[in-house]
Scaffold this motif. Sequence first.
Motif, PDB file in Angstrom:
ATOM      1  N   ASN A 148       0.832  -1.195   0.000  1.00 43.89           N
ATOM      2  CA  ASN A 148       0.000   0.000   0.000  1.00 43.89           C
ATOM      3  C   ASN A 148       0.876   1.257   0.000  1.00 43.89           C
ATOM      4  O   ASN A 148       0.620   2.200  -0.738  1.00 43.89           O
ATOM      5  CB  ASN A 148      -0.942  -0.014   1.210  1.00 43.89           C
ATOM      6  N   GLY A 149       1.913   1.255   0.814  1.00 43.95           N
ATOM      7  CA  GLY A 149       2.840   2.382   0.844  1.00 43.95           C
ATOM      8  C   GLY A 149       3.578   2.549  -0.474  1.00 43.95           C
ATOM      9  O   GLY A 149       3.777   3.661  -0.958  1.00 43.95           O
ATOM     10  N   ARG A 150       3.979   1.423  -1.073  1.00 42.97           N
ATOM     11  CA  ARG A 150       4.692   1.474  -2.354  1.00 42.97           C
ATOM     12  C   ARG A 150       3.806   2.089  -3.439  1.00 42.97           C
ATOM     13  O   ARG A 150       4.266   2.896  -4.241  1.00 42.97           O
ATOM     14  CB  ARG A 150       5.132   0.073  -2.767  1.00 42.97           C
ATOM     15  N   LEU A 151       2.529   1.727  -3.444  1.00 41.57           N
ATOM     16  CA  LEU A 151       1.608   2.280  -4.438  1.00 41.57           C
ATOM     17  C   LEU A 151       1.489   3.795  -4.295  1.00 41.57           C
ATOM     18  O   LEU A 151       1.419   4.517  -5.294  1.00 41.57           O
ATOM     19  CB  LEU A 151       0.235   1.619  -4.308  1.00 41.57           C
ATOM     20  N   LEU A 152       1.463   4.281  -3.057  1.00 42.46           N
ATOM     21  CA  LEU A 152       1.384   5.729  -2.829  1.00 42.46           C
ATOM     22  C   LEU A 152       2.659   6.429  -3.288  1.00 42.46           C
ATOM     23  O   LEU A 152       2.611   7.443  -3.987  1.00 42.46           O
ATOM     24  CB  LEU A 152       1.146   6.025  -1.347  1.00 42.46           C
ATOM     25  N   VAL A 153       3.792   5.885  -2.883  1.00 47.25           N
ATOM     26  CA  VAL A 153       5.087   6.500  -3.216  1.00 47.25           C
ATOM     27  C   VAL A 153       5.293   6.530  -4.730  1.00 47.25           C
ATOM     28  O   VAL A 153       5.845   7.496  -5.266  1.00 47.25           O
ATOM     29  CB  VAL A 153       6.237   5.749  -2.505  1.00 47.25           C
ATOM     30  N   ALA A 154       4.825   5.501  -5.427  1.00 47.22           N
ATOM     31  CA  ALA A 154       5.005   5.422  -6.874  1.00 47.22           C
ATOM     32  C   ALA A 154       4.300   6.564  -7.613  1.00 47.22           C
ATOM     33  O   ALA A 154       4.675   6.902  -8.744  1.00 47.22           O
ATOM     34  CB  ALA A 154       4.506   4.078  -7.392  1.00 47.22           C
ATOM     35  N   LEU A 155       3.318   7.166  -6.989  1.00 50.88           N
ATOM     36  CA  LEU A 155       2.585   8.260  -7.618  1.00 50.88           C
ATOM     37  C   LEU A 155       3.310   9.604  -7.513  1.00 50.88           C
ATOM     38  O   LEU A 155       2.930  10.556  -8.188  1.00 50.88           O
ATOM     39  CB  LEU A 155       1.196   8.389  -6.977  1.00 50.88           C
ATOM     40  N   LEU A 156       4.328   9.671  -6.669  1.00 56.66           N
ATOM     41  CA  LEU A 156       5.015  10.937  -6.407  1.00 56.66           C
ATOM     42  C   LEU A 156       6.412  10.945  -7.010  1.00 56.66           C
ATOM     43  O   LEU A 156       7.026   9.899  -7.217  1.00 56.66           O
ATOM     44  CB  LEU A 156       5.093  11.172  -4.891  1.00 56.66           C
ATOM     45  N   GLU A 157       6.902  12.131  -7.265  1.00 56.14           N
ATOM     46  CA  GLU A 157       8.255  12.323  -7.809  1.00 56.14           C
ATOM     47  C   GLU A 157       9.269  12.245  -6.676  1.00 56.14           C
ATOM     48  O   GLU A 157       8.923  12.356  -5.497  1.00 56.14           O
ATOM     49  CB  GLU A 157       8.352  13.696  -8.493  1.00 56.14           C
ATOM     50  N   ASP A 158      10.536  12.122  -7.049  1.00 57.20           N
ATOM     51  CA  ASP A 158      11.617  12.128  -6.062  1.00 57.20           C
ATOM     52  C   ASP A 158      11.518  13.374  -5.183  1.00 57.20           C
ATOM     53  O   ASP A 158      11.320  14.479  -5.679  1.00 57.20           O
ATOM     54  CB  ASP A 158      12.990  12.121  -6.754  1.00 57.20           C
ATOM     55  N   GLY A 159      11.620  13.186  -3.902  1.00 59.58           N
ATOM     56  CA  GLY A 159      11.584  14.292  -2.951  1.00 59.58           C
ATOM     57  C   GLY A 159      10.188  14.688  -2.504  1.00 59.58           C
ATOM     58  O   GLY A 159      10.030  15.340  -1.477  1.00 59.58           O
ATOM     59  N   GLU A 160       9.170  14.316  -3.267  1.00 57.80           N
ATOM     60  CA  GLU A 160       7.809  14.714  -2.908  1.00 57.80           C
ATOM     61  C   GLU A 160       7.281  13.976  -1.682  1.00 57.80           C
ATOM     62  O   GLU A 160       6.476  14.533  -0.943  1.00 57.80           O
ATOM     63  CB  GLU A 160       6.858  14.516  -4.089  1.00 57.80           C
ATOM     64  N   VAL A 161       7.715  12.744  -1.471  1.00 59.73           N
ATOM     65  CA  VAL A 161       7.245  11.991  -0.311  1.00 59.73           C
ATOM     66  C   VAL A 161       7.652  12.706   0.971  1.00 59.73           C
ATOM     67  O   VAL A 161       6.820  12.955   1.853  1.00 59.73           O
ATOM     68  CB  VAL A 161       7.777  10.543  -0.321  1.00 59.73           C
ATOM     69  N   GLU A 162       8.919  13.053   1.082  1.00 61.09           N
ATOM     70  CA  GLU A 162       9.384  13.737   2.284  1.00 61.09           C
ATOM     71  C   GLU A 162       8.759  15.122   2.412  1.00 61.09           C
ATOM     72  O   GLU A 162       8.425  15.550   3.516  1.00 61.09           O
ATOM     73  CB  GLU A 162      10.918  13.827   2.309  1.00 61.09           C
ATOM     74  N   GLU A 163       8.571  15.808   1.309  1.00 60.72           N
ATOM     75  CA  GLU A 163       7.929  17.122   1.355  1.00 60.72           C
ATOM     76  C   GLU A 163       6.471  17.001   1.788  1.00 60.72           C
ATOM     77  O   GLU A 163       5.984  17.794   2.599  1.00 60.72           O
ATOM     78  CB  GLU A 163       8.028  17.819  -0.004  1.00 60.72           C
ATOM     79  N   LEU A 164       5.773  15.997   1.277  1.00 64.31           N
ATOM     80  CA  LEU A 164       4.384  15.782   1.681  1.00 64.31           C
ATOM     81  C   LEU A 164       4.304  15.446   3.167  1.00 64.31           C
ATOM     82  O   LEU A 164       3.461  15.994   3.887  1.00 64.31           O
ATOM     83  CB  LEU A 164       3.744  14.670   0.852  1.00 64.31           C
ATOM     84  N   LYS A 165       5.178  14.584   3.654  1.00 69.39           N
ATOM     85  CA  LYS A 165       5.198  14.261   5.087  1.00 69.39           C
ATOM     86  C   LYS A 165       5.467  15.513   5.909  1.00 69.39           C
ATOM     87  O   LYS A 165       4.834  15.721   6.947  1.00 69.39           O
ATOM     88  CB  LYS A 165       6.279  13.220   5.387  1.00 69.39           C
TER      89      LYS A 165
END
Length: 156
Positions: free
Chosen positions: A122-139
């Motif tokens: 489930n986490g992988r599916l979410l991360v796959a939708l975002l660009e590099d760096g966006e995951v940490e920025e979203l968090k």
Amino acid sequence: MTDQKTQPDTPYRLHESLGYHLSLAARLQERRLDEMLRTVGLNRTTWCILLAVANEGLVQPSDIAGFVGIDRTATSRALRGMEAAGLLARQSGKEDKRTRRIVLTEKGRQAVIKASPFARENGRLLVALLEDGEVEELKRMLRVLIDGTPAALPAL
């Protein structure tokens, strides 16, 4: 998105609100995870409680409630159901027999092992939708919203 806060005379547009988008995104990922967890007899609440006990070493219901982010009543209800299902057990404290500790059973350990791949997917599916760096920025941005939001709602 229009900043509705600065335009009080315009109609409120649900699909333009940040809260709507946050809620919808959360519900979509929660629903997907719930569907996966259901195959091993869990839901998100029971999964989070198992993680609190198994991975974080939490043994007190109040600590578990804080970790999961639910109230004590909901935690007690979930703990009773999980105990009846054989996922958790309650033990008396070592020094003070009046205290009760929550412990993981073998069935609970197996549930964590079986459900962990679902949560990772489930986490992988979410991360796959975002660009590099966006995951940490979203968090980071979500942490700003979470930390800045009052726990109690103002009286109307």
